[in-house]
Write a protein that holds these residues in place. Structure first.
Motif, PDB file in Angstrom:
ATOM      1  N   LEU A  90       0.697  -1.193  -0.140  1.00 29.30           N
ATOM      2  CA  LEU A  90       0.091   0.169   0.049  1.00 29.30           C
ATOM      3  C   LEU A  90       0.705   1.309   0.075  1.00 29.30           C
ATOM      4  O   LEU A  90       0.558   2.290  -0.574  1.00 29.30           O
ATOM      5  N   THR A  91       1.871   1.207   0.854  1.00 25.50           N
ATOM      6  CA  THR A  91       2.776   2.545   0.987  1.00 25.50           C
ATOM      7  C   THR A  91       3.514   2.506  -0.515  1.00 25.50           C
ATOM      8  O   THR A  91       3.493   3.827  -0.807  1.00 25.50           O
ATOM      9  N   THR A  92       4.001   1.721  -0.857  1.00 26.74           N
ATOM     10  CA  THR A  92       4.619   1.863  -2.273  1.00 26.74           C
ATOM     11  C   THR A  92       3.530   2.185  -3.555  1.00 26.74           C
ATOM     12  O   THR A  92       4.091   3.162  -3.874  1.00 26.74           O
ATOM     13  N   VAL A  93       2.437   1.627  -3.647  1.00 30.62           N
ATOM     14  CA  VAL A  93       1.517   1.836  -4.675  1.00 30.62           C
ATOM     15  C   VAL A  93       1.104   3.441  -4.592  1.00 30.62           C
ATOM     16  O   VAL A  93       1.163   3.946  -5.574  1.00 30.62           O
ATOM     17  N   ILE A  94       0.667   3.548  -3.290  1.00 31.69           N
ATOM     18  CA  ILE A  94      -0.059   5.061  -3.064  1.00 31.69           C
ATOM     19  C   ILE A  94       1.081   6.164  -3.375  1.00 31.69           C
ATOM     20  O   ILE A  94       0.843   7.139  -4.128  1.00 31.69           O
TER      21      ILE A  94
END
Length: 261
Positions: A125-129
């Motif tokens: 989630l951290t990477t994609v967002i």
């Protein structure tokens, strides 16, 4: 037979999952990792948003640039790993856990698997967002942006997700070794922030080795697309970090088996 002795049962894994999901600090750390990763990534790119495309620094990597927030998110996710262990020592509940699951190896492997699952989703989630929000901002400012179809970008995002996940596993081992939330924080701050920042300034080959091969510094190459002079390749960096995570995990496992509660 030795391998079977460390494989936790489904009930043990379910029990560890219940422990972690029922503690408020778990979800505070998850939310903090995602929020800080995204917010600091956007903030880190803000100085370029008003610059004309012709003045973008040479060698600028929009993929790695969109993940600048990892500098703080890695500390939070490392503490997520440590917090899977240290509160039980602080409260004395570790004794109850060992009474239910006397096989220490199985208990620790179950904790590690549950943390790995939570950390992977949090890291993804951290990477994609972070990547999506920053690339939209960069493109809106008329600057060259990265896309999933470009060479190396998808691999860098996979590397970024694994990077944070491996840091969480290191956090579990640090929690086991220190048995203290404060001690874990001190160790993680040193390993994740201070050594990468200060050790490369040491003279000669020692500084060069730290700047290139310190596991955290090397692992950060995993989410680069544009090669950085003096850095290891993305694949090598991820392998170095994985080896470090395995070594620290083995040491933590040995300490967990050998020490009293």
């Amino acid at each position: 037979m030795k391998l079977l002795a460390v494989i936790p049962s489904r009930n043990t894994i379910r029990s560890e999952w219940t422990k972690l999901r029922s503690v408020r600090s778990t979800w505070i750390l998850v939310a903090s990792a995602v929020f800080s990763g995204v917010a600091l990534s956007v903030l880190g790119m803000s100085d370029l948003l008003g610059v004309p495309a012709s003045q973008v620094p040479p060698g600028w990597d929009p993929t790695a640039g969109s993940l600048k927030g990892f500098l703080f998110a890695q500390l939070v996710i490392g503490m997520l790993g440590a917090f899977s262990v240290t509160p039980e020592y602080a409260s004395g509940l570790i004794g109850s856990s060992l009474a239910v699951v006397p096989a220490r190896s199985r208990l620790l492997v179950a904790k590690t698997l549950v943390v790995a699952a939570i950390a992977f989703v949090t890291s993804l989630l951290t990477t994609v967002i972070s990547f999506t929000v920053v690339q939209v901002s960069v493109k809106g400012a008329g600057l060259p942006a990265a896309g999933l179809g470009q060479p190396g970008v998808f691999g860098a995002l996979v590397g970024a997700t694994l990077y944070l996940t491996f840091v969480a596993l290191i956090g579990v081992a640090v929690g086991v070794l220190t048995r203290s939330s404060t001690g874990s924080l001190a160790v993680l701050v040193g390993a994740l922030l201070l050594v990468p920042a200060l050790a490369p300034g040491l003279p000669g080959a020692v500084g060069d080795a730290f700047g290139r091969y310190w596991p955290i510094t090397a692992g950060q190459a995993a989410y680069t697309v544009v090669p950085v002079e003096g850095a290891v390749s993305p694949g090598s960096g991820l392998v170095i970090l994985l080896v470090a995570a395995v070594v620290v995990t083995v040491v933590g496992h040995a300490a967990f088996r050998a020490r009293d509660v």
